[in-house]
Design a protein around this motif. Structure first.
Motif, short mmCIF file in Angstrom:
data_model
loop_
_atom_site.label_atom_id
_atom_site.label_comp_id
_atom_site.label_asym_id
_atom_site.label_seq_id
_atom_site.Cartn_x
_atom_site.Cartn_y
_atom_site.Cartn_z
N UNK A 194 0.83 -1.21 0.00
CA UNK A 194 0.00 0.00 0.00
C UNK A 194 0.86 1.25 0.00
N UNK A 195 1.96 1.23 0.75
CA UNK A 195 2.84 2.39 0.83
C UNK A 195 3.57 2.62 -0.48
N UNK A 198 -5.30 2.10 -1.48
CA UNK A 198 -6.36 1.89 -0.49
C UNK A 198 -7.07 0.56 -0.71
N UNK A 199 -7.27 0.19 -1.98
CA UNK A 199 -7.90 -1.10 -2.27
C UNK A 199 -7.01 -2.23 -1.78
N UNK A 200 -5.69 -2.14 -2.07
CA UNK A 200 -4.81 -3.21 -1.60
C UNK A 200 -4.82 -3.29 -0.08
N UNK A 201 -4.75 -2.14 0.60
CA UNK A 201 -4.74 -2.15 2.07
C UNK A 201 -6.03 -2.79 2.61
N UNK A 202 -7.17 -2.43 2.02
CA UNK A 202 -8.44 -2.98 2.49
C UNK A 202 -8.51 -4.49 2.23
N UNK A 203 -8.03 -4.93 1.06
CA UNK A 203 -8.02 -6.36 0.75
C UNK A 203 -7.09 -7.11 1.70
N UNK A 204 -5.93 -6.50 2.04
CA UNK A 204 -4.99 -7.15 2.95
C UNK A 204 -5.56 -7.27 4.34
N UNK A 205 -6.27 -6.24 4.80
CA UNK A 205 -6.94 -6.32 6.10
C UNK A 205 -7.96 -7.45 6.09
#
Length: 499
Positions: free
Chosen positions: A129-130, A143-150
């Protein structure tokens, strides 16, 4: 839920993703000039260099954190399912995924180091994400990657590990799932609230011990059955390409299951490794990229291979046609048709029992408890890192703390559910999480690979000059690496003061 999860998993894990993983690994192997081969001496050297700081962990602790995420249920139950549904040839494709994936891991983990930053507690945070936001300049994608990772590491994937613990303990000691679920959740609660430093310390103590102990004991079983090893190697290689009569019909499944379980186990390209890589205190991003590339070898070529040879050399496996446990039995390790049994920890437990009758189930239960528990801890760290990313622009720190508390609650509930769910449901959910992360991350690093390659060339140049490489992104034309830019300014300011 199982039917829905199965449908989604088949969409996510289409043949396109399998070949994307292989293609990306081959491409990065060429672009890095075989960094996974020529860099091995440096990988070993960097593994034991560097010290932790107030903000970051040492290179070895970061390696241990990464291995905690890589070495888990996939190394035992995952290898067993790969063999059951893809035949012995799936092991060969797991090796291929590790060899090619090591270069992919170098790229993504070096990017994680380049674009890391400090959070409100002064700890290093980083990951896909960073680097998607800072290098790709696409905040929406980040943001999509971060949400999917969570979603993946906080809800979908912990259940596989918890299920492995409960099923192995049930096989060994007849313990029901609920007591195991409660015990895992209680133990997990003490770790996850301690932050990255406690996670790094815990992983650094547990991971090396459990991996070495498991490999050594597995080697004893293989040595006892050493006369079967040449046949095992022949079987793996021949069935990998459909040249073995008994497995010719499932040659395509060997590739699919080998790559799928290989990625689940070594996590190369999935985007999980960069989270641990970013937490390391190093003077140059390529140092941690090399260390993390070596962790792929440790996971697959050492631990997974130990399990594979353990199962294959003792004949403790069954292979089905069609990749479906309900399908027709083709072959078992003894050359006989047999009744289907659940592919999982039981394969390895039966293999150990051929040497230590009655002790195999206990040893695997204990080993898997360590493997899986440390992986669950690593998953939590990744989920928390991405929660921190999503809420780092919040006006009040209390918002981030509240979000983390909600994550901890959901994470513990998901872990408990996985322990009592069926193995099929747990694996389906986990595969969805792994596949979604792999799709998003592989596309991103193929687009923004250049800074990682520049860091590698810079590292090689400084090493050839006899220097201990120190990173400065500006001369390399790498932009938005704010952490390293600030570090260079502080270093130059300190030098000017000293002079």
């Amino acid at each position: 839920m199982t039917d829905i999860a199965s449908t989604i998993s088949s969409w996510v894990w289409s043949p396109v993703l399998v070949y994307l993983c292989l293609g990306a690994g081959l491409y990065f192997t060429i672009r890095t000039k075989l960094v996974q081969v020529r860099g091995v001496p440096e990988m070993v050297r960097q593994m034991f260099r560097g010290q932790s700081s107030e903000s970051g962990v040492s290179s070895f602790q970061a390696l241990a954190m990464s291995l905690a995420g890589r070495v888990g249920t996939g190394n035992i139950a995952g290898v067993a399912t790969a063999i059951a549904f893809g035949g012995p040839g799936a092991v060969f494709w797991m090796w291929i995924s590790a060899f090619l994936g090591a270069s992919t891991s170098f790229i993504e983990c070096t990017l994680g180091q380049i674009y890391k930053e400090k959070d409100d507690n002064g700890e290093y945070r980083g990951g896909p994400a960073y680097y998607i936001e800072k290098c790709m300049r696409q905040k929406w994608y980040a943001a999509i990657f971060a949400a999917v990772t969570v979603l993946a590491t906080g809800f979908l994937m912990p259940g596989i590990q918890a299920n492995g613990i409960s099923s192995s303990m049930s096989n060994a000691w007849g313990i029901s799932s609920w007591p195991v679920a409660v015990g895992v959740v209680i133990a997990l609660s003490f770790i996850v609230v301690g932050g990255v430093k406690r996670i790094g310390t815990f992983a650094g103590l547990v991971v090396p011990f459990m991996a070495v102990a498991y490999i050594l004991v597995a080697l004893v079983v293989v040595v006892v059955n050493v006369e079967a090893v040449p046949e095992v190697i022949r079987l793996v290689l021949s069935s990998a390409f459909g040249m073995e009569a008994g497995f010719g019909a499932i040659a395509g499944l060997a590739v699919e299951w080998g790559i799928k379980r290989g990625i689940y186990s070594n996590e190369a390209g999935q985007g999980t490794g960069p989270h641990a890589a970013a937490a390391a205190e190093v003077s140059h991003p390529a140092k941690q990229g090399l260390v993390q590339a070596f962790s792929v070898y440790i996971d697959t070529l050492f631990v997974c291979s130990a399990t594979a040879f353990l199962i294959l050399s003792t004949g403790s496996y069954t292979v089905w046609s069609g990749g479906d446990a309900s399908g027709r039995v083709l072959y078992d390790g003894l050359g006989q048709e047999s009744n289907p049994v659940e592919a999982g920890p039981g394969y390895a437990q039966n293999a150990f029992d051929t040497v230590w009758s009655g002790a195999g189930a206990t040893f695997i239960a204990i080993s898997l408890a360590f493997f899986a528990f440390t992986t669950i801890v690593a998953y939590y760290y990744m989920a928390e890192t991405n929660i921190t990313y999503l809420f780092r622009s919040a006006r009040r720190p209390a918002v981030t703390r509240y979000a983390i508390r909600v994550l901890q609650l959901v994470f513990l509930v998901a872990t408990a559910y996985g322990a009592v769910a069926t193995a099929e449901t747990a694996w389906m959910l986990g595969d969805i999480g792994v596949g979604l992360m792999a799709w998003l991350n592989l596309i991103a690093i193929l687009i923004i690979q250049r800074p990682a390659l520049q860091a590698l060339w810079d590292f090689d140049r400084q090493r050839r000059a006899g220097l201990d490489p120190v990173f400065d992104p500006t001369p390399l034309g790498i932009k938005h690496a704010t952490f390293w830019e600030d570090r260079v300014r502080r270093r130059e300011s300190a030098g000017a003061s000293g002079s």
